[in-house]
Design an enzyme around this catalytic site. Sequence first.
Site, mmCIF file in Angstrom:
data_model
loop_
_atom_site.group_PDB
_atom_site.id
_atom_site.type_symbol
_atom_site.label_atom_id
_atom_site.label_comp_id
_atom_site.label_asym_id
_atom_site.label_seq_id
_atom_site.Cartn_x
_atom_site.Cartn_y
_atom_site.Cartn_z
ATOM 1 N N ARG A 91 113.845 63.163 -11.796
ATOM 2 C CA ARG A 91 113.792 63.590 -13.458
ATOM 3 C C ARG A 91 112.887 64.644 -13.164
ATOM 4 N NH1 ARG A 91 113.443 60.350 -18.519
ATOM 5 N NH2 ARG A 91 111.341 60.377 -18.612
ATOM 6 N N HIS B 160 107.148 55.269 -25.367
ATOM 7 C CA HIS B 160 106.531 55.429 -24.091
ATOM 8 C C HIS B 160 106.059 54.178 -23.566
ATOM 9 C CE1 HIS B 160 109.358 58.519 -23.642
ATOM 10 N NE2 HIS B 160 109.706 58.550 -22.156
ATOM 11 N N CYS C 256 119.886 54.668 -16.898
ATOM 12 C CA CYS C 256 118.746 54.156 -16.437
ATOM 13 C C CYS C 256 117.759 53.222 -17.795
ATOM 14 C CB CYS C 256 118.309 54.970 -15.811
ATOM 15 S SG CYS C 256 118.149 56.709 -17.093
HETATM 16 C C1 PEP Z 1 116.739 56.921 -21.745
HETATM 17 O O1 PEP Z 1 116.053 57.979 -22.805
HETATM 18 O O2 PEP Z 1 116.681 56.216 -21.546
HETATM 19 C C2 PEP Z 1 115.644 57.275 -20.919
HETATM 20 C C3 PEP Z 1 115.274 56.673 -19.854
HETATM 21 O O3 PEP Z 1 114.192 58.255 -21.132
HETATM 22 P P1 PEP Z 1 113.290 58.567 -22.034
HETATM 23 O O4 PEP Z 1 112.570 56.701 -22.299
HETATM 24 O O5 PEP Z 1 112.158 58.685 -20.666
HETATM 25 O O6 PEP Z 1 112.864 59.409 -22.377
HETATM 26 MG MG MG Z 2 115.466 60.096 -22.147
#
Ligand code: PEP
Ligand code: MG
Length: 530
Positions: free
Chosen positions: A323, A182, A491
């Site tokens: 989300r 992240h 996304c």
């Molecule tokens: C994903 O898993 O691709 C996503 C968009 O969510 P995150 O990266 O926040 O887990």
């Molecule tokens: Mg994710």
Amino acid sequence: MRHPVELKGKPASDGIFTGPICFLSSAAAERRASGDPAIERRAFDEAVALAVAGLASLTETAEGEAAEMLAFQIALLEDDALLEPARSLIAQGRPADLAWRKTVDAEIVGYEMSDDDYFRARAADLKDMRDRVLRQLSGQDTHQAQAGAILIGDDVPPSLFLEADWSQGGAIALSQGSPSSHVAILARSRGIPMVVGLGDIVSNGHAEAVIDGASGLLVLSPDGAQKRLWSKKAGELAAQRERDALFLDKPARLKDGSRIELLINVAGADELDHLDSGHCDGIGLMRSEFLFRDGKPLPDEEMQYQAYRRFLEWAGEKPVTIRTLDIGGDKPITGLTPEGERNPFLGLRGIRLTLEREDVFITQLRALARAAVHGNLKIMVPMITVASELAQTATLLDRVMADLARQGSEAKRPPLGIMVEVPAVAVAPELLAAADFFSIGSNDLTQYVMAAARDETSVASLSDPAHPAVLRLIENVARYGREHDIPVSLCGDMASEPRHLKALIAAGLRTLSVSPASIARVKAALAEIG
Ligand code: PEP
Ligand code: MG
């Protein structure tokens, strides 16, 4: 003068940056105990005094919650009741660092077990305070991220990224870490160059470095020729970015003119300050967990409502997909996510956790339903695996709507869609046909399909979203959506990478959500796809 040292790691966020380096120390550094209780006691008292002095100097510029947190830590460090057990363990012959760790860890458990959210959230302050003293004991300086510098460390938590000052640029170089973590996503969204998996980075008196996020290179103490070379490359990159920027105001289109809906992923409201809503078709993913900061009290309904409203007002009539809380995995929140899970990515994460913590979930759904009257809001649920999770969420949302109506609060029921990021859903999307829309989370989908943790350096090369197995699942979801009139977007971070766009278009996707820093380059790349 130091000799240049070149280290090669993995690219995590593009960009070239030259600047001073700032080592982020970790509390785990080795410390040699003296074996003499008197010396250990003196070292301990000194470390506590230095930690208090460090906190006091931070207090001078802190306000609000930050000042409150610092005052709390200072009060604890001045409390003999807390220090006494450590001193008595030292008198019994324990090294100062172990005695301190044992004492504070026992306190932390007490805070974590509390029924009160406030005290549970305070456990993170205790950990921070514990580590500050440990760093002093091992002769390290504090953990401050210097503005405008290349931050170097083993790994950095998303909270440190969010708290750092990026107004003067800067970059991140990690000995461990992963491009799918992240913090890497945050770096890409802010355009901060980042390299991970560099292995041991020894400080050795180096004061300056060059980092190239695209090639994964870190050059410590670059010489004159290297500086000239990198400054030339930075100039070329800037020129490329200027060419891409010509696309910024135009709608995203393929070579044949057909329209692609291009949305953005955002994490915090402050990002909106630098963004023009005219450059995109809306927000495809707002990661609401960034309102929930580790160690801070949970945001209440009013605070969340105001934050969500801000995104909707920014977007005007364009869609905004928010989300619901996706914590757990590599995004722990003390007092909310379980401690000690053996495999947090496969544990109580996302919807699994919010359904367990109905109080937290209902607060968020109420804030969302109230904010929905201010724009075109969609609610998206993360980590859905089975249909009953979506059904339970829909029931809770119905309940929230009925409560708000009874209380006379203005509210609207937004469409309810899901992230497709667990392979079970990507393989059998028909089981989730009740969703109002699908948004493919290629970051987690890749991690779960490839069995490679997204924050693990040693398996980062397996984390390839362009692997045929992942692409086949993306295609499967896109086809199912097309045939059954369920809108499908993607996304995950792969949509921000020009090299993956051809495959995503070939898989049938026509709606993509990308990092704000990549809008221009994605539009430029789409225009080349025939
Ligand atoms: C994903 O898993 O691709 C996503 C968009 O969510 P995150 O990266 O926040 O887990
Ligand atoms: Mg994710």
